[in-house]
Design an enzyme around this catalytic site. Structure first.
Site, PDB file in Angstrom:
ATOM      1  N   ARG A 112       0.825  -1.345   0.095  1.00 53.05           N
ATOM      2  CA  ARG A 112      -0.023   0.035  -0.132  1.00 53.05           C
ATOM      3  C   ARG A 112       0.989   1.385  -0.036  1.00 53.05           C
ATOM      4  NH1 ARG A 112       1.512   3.448   4.322  1.00 53.05           N
ATOM      5  NH2 ARG A 112       1.272   2.574   6.444  1.00 53.05           N
ATOM      6  N   GLU A 211      -6.490   7.571   7.697  1.00 50.99           N
ATOM      7  CA  GLU A 211      -5.344   8.516   8.229  1.00 50.99           C
ATOM      8  C   GLU A 211      -4.946   9.259   7.095  1.00 50.99           C
ATOM      9  OE1 GLU A 211      -2.511   6.104  10.169  1.00 50.99           O
ATOM     10  OE2 GLU A 211      -0.974   7.563   9.829  1.00 50.99           O
ATOM     11  N   ARG A 215      -5.266   5.633   0.758  1.00 52.45           N
ATOM     12  CA  ARG A 215      -4.571   4.378   0.767  1.00 52.45           C
ATOM     13  C   ARG A 215      -4.848   3.880  -0.327  1.00 52.45           C
ATOM     14  NH1 ARG A 215      -2.403   3.624   6.266  1.00 52.45           N
ATOM     15  NH2 ARG A 215      -1.387   5.815   6.639  1.00 52.45           N
ATOM     16  N   CYS A 257       1.171  11.332   9.101  1.00 48.70           N
ATOM     17  CA  CYS A 257       2.097  10.944  10.009  1.00 48.70           C
ATOM     18  C   CYS A 257       3.421  10.953   9.541  1.00 48.70           C
ATOM     19  CB  CYS A 257       1.693   9.492  10.683  1.00 48.70           C
ATOM     20  SG  CYS A 257       2.790   8.826  11.923  1.00 48.70           S
ATOM     21  N   THR A 259       5.774   8.995   9.818  1.00 50.50           N
ATOM     22  CA  THR A 259       6.464   7.922   9.661  1.00 50.50           C
ATOM     23  C   THR A 259       6.197   7.344   8.383  1.00 50.50           C
ATOM     24  OG1 THR A 259       4.615   6.525  10.458  1.00 50.50           O
ATOM     25  CG2 THR A 259       6.398   7.123  12.104  1.00 50.50           C
ATOM     26  N   ARG A 266       3.922   0.681   2.698  1.00 50.27           N
ATOM     27  CA  ARG A 266       4.392  -0.345   3.260  1.00 50.27           C
ATOM     28  C   ARG A 266       3.911  -1.743   2.509  1.00 50.27           C
ATOM     29  NH1 ARG A 266       2.593  -4.083   7.528  1.00 50.27           N
ATOM     30  NH2 ARG A 266       0.447  -4.047   7.695  1.00 50.27           N
ATOM     31  N   ARG A 295       4.176  -6.818  12.736  1.00 51.72           N
ATOM     32  CA  ARG A 295       3.024  -6.417  13.326  1.00 51.72           C
ATOM     33  C   ARG A 295       1.963  -7.785  13.403  1.00 51.72           C
ATOM     34  NH1 ARG A 295       0.827  -0.953  10.227  1.00 51.72           N
ATOM     35  NH2 ARG A 295       2.680   0.265  10.507  1.00 51.72           N
ATOM     36  N   GLU A 300      -1.493  -2.816  12.495  1.00 56.96           N
ATOM     37  CA  GLU A 300      -0.908  -2.047  13.764  1.00 56.96           C
ATOM     38  C   GLU A 300      -1.700  -2.111  15.038  1.00 56.96           C
ATOM     39  OE1 GLU A 300      -0.965   2.067  13.136  1.00 56.96           O
ATOM     40  OE2 GLU A 300       1.125   2.239  13.984  1.00 56.96           O
TER      41      GLU A 300
END
Ligand code: ADP
Ligand code: DAR
Length: 345
Positions: A112, A211, A215, A257, A259, A266, A295, A300
């Site tokens: 993703r 988020e 995505r 975010c 990160t 990811r 994970r 998460e």
């Protein structure tokens, strides 16, 4: 806002880098969208067990609040203020045959990327009306996709709890926003403006306004990493012709975010490693060596079940998309070799 009182056991990057002089310098400024330091740090203030604790409300946040974001970005990604991110979505540069052609270990592969719409506030700062406009613009672009990327959009508003829960349990849909996202302002007006697009086979999906505003997800059973990556690249390029993505020469693709900055990628496998699971020191030595993150099977903040783990690249910024997928592939090859060696013992 007064300087926050962090508990002594707070180990987040926010606690580490929000020294009083940084706070004093940033506490009186805001971005053009009116996003403030108080909003940027609220998740970490309300959740002292955060690993990071900060979110951006717009692209500008990364520059307005650089005195706080820069040291966090350098610490997490090893990426300096003078570094420039580069992107590489050329699948010919990936050296990744299927690490598990017999299908003994890898249950499924998912890659993703996060994307946000250029010149719009990010989730923590966006208004209800603007979020709705973002949803409409994205869905209009998705409806132009054809072939195996053609699909339907399903708004969360109006989706039955049973359908929603089934999609979550089957690993297709995002969970209802957690306390970190809640405190970041990412769950405001939930579920308005949120939804999921997917093709008939659910091998191509797009989350809208979770988020991040998009995505973009490619996933399938088994370990054919190349096929999953190739589908994702086609989707990114197809959507990118209709929806302008927020991008920075320095930070790559902009995400809420820090990160996820850079590739915002990811690449993960769900993989059964029952023997390695009994020797976590050995397991983590391999994941550390190959820059991997472990994970649980529901993503998460979830746990492993039945010796199955979600293994993915940890690096996102300062490497290319091809390198992120290569990280995951090479690490999974090493994990399977270690699992096989333990089987023979
Ligand atoms: P993200 O990957 O978008 O950062 P999460 O880690 O929360 O978010 O994972 C989101 C969902 O994707 C979860 O339901 C998780 O189980 C699922 N998922 C992640 N990797 C895989 C995979 N390789 N195969 C199947 N489902 C996966
Ligand atoms: N839970 C927040 C964010 C960590 C990274 N995960 C994301 N972005 N989903 C924390 O600071 O721990």
């Amino acid at each position: 806002m007064n300087y926050p009182k962090f508990p002594t056991e707070c180990h987040s990057m926010l606690c580490k880098y929000l020294r009083s002089e940084v706070f004093d310098a940033l506490n009186t400024v805001q971005t053009k969208h009116g996003f403030t330091l108080e909003q940027a740090i609220n998740s970490g203030v309300q959740n002292p067990d955060s690993s990071i604790g900060v979110y951006a409300g717009d692209k500008e946040s990364y520059f307005t609040f650089a005195a706080l974001f820069d040291p966090i970005i350098e610490d997490y990604h090893g990426f300096k203020t003078t570094d420039k991110h580069t992107s590489d979505l050329d699948t010919a540069h990936l050296h990744a045959s299927n690490p598990d052609p017999e299908g003994k270990y890898i249950l499924s592969t998912r890659i993703r990327v996060g994307r946000n719409v250029d010149n719009m506030p990010l989730g923590p700062a966006i208004s209800k009306e603007a979020r709705k406009q973002v949803e409409e613009n994205i869905v209009e672009g998705l409806k132009t996709l054809d072939g195996d990327l053609a699909g339907e959009y399903y708004p969360l508003s109006g989706m039955s709890k049973e359908v929603q829960e089934r999609l979550i349990q089957d690993h297709f849909l995002f969970k209802e926003g957690d306390r970190f996202l809640e405190a970041a302002g990412l769950n405001r007006d939930w579920p308005d403006g949120r939804g999921i697009y997917h093709n008939a086979d659910k091998t191509f999906l797009v989350w809208v306004n979770e988020e991040d505003q998009l995505r973009i997800i490619s996933m399938q059973k088994g370990g054919d990493i190349r096929e999953v990556f190739t589908r994702l690249v086609r989707a990114i390029e197809g959507i990118g012709t209709k929806v302008p993505f927020s991008y920075s020469e320095h930070l790559g693709y902009i995400t809420s975010c820090p990160t996820n900055l850079g590739t915002a990628m990811r690449a993960s496998v769900h993989i059964a490693l029952p023997n390695l699971a009994k020797d976590m020191a050995k397991f983590q030595a391999i994941t550390d060596k190959y820059h991997l993150q472990i994970r649980g099977i529901h993503g998460e903040h979830s746990e492993s079940e039945g010796g199955v783990y979600d293994i993915s690249n940890r690096r996102r910024l300062g490497i290319t998309e091809v390198q992120a997928v290569q990280d995951m592939h090479d690490g999974v090859v090493a994990l399977i070799a270690a699992e096989k060696a333990l089987e023979e013992n």
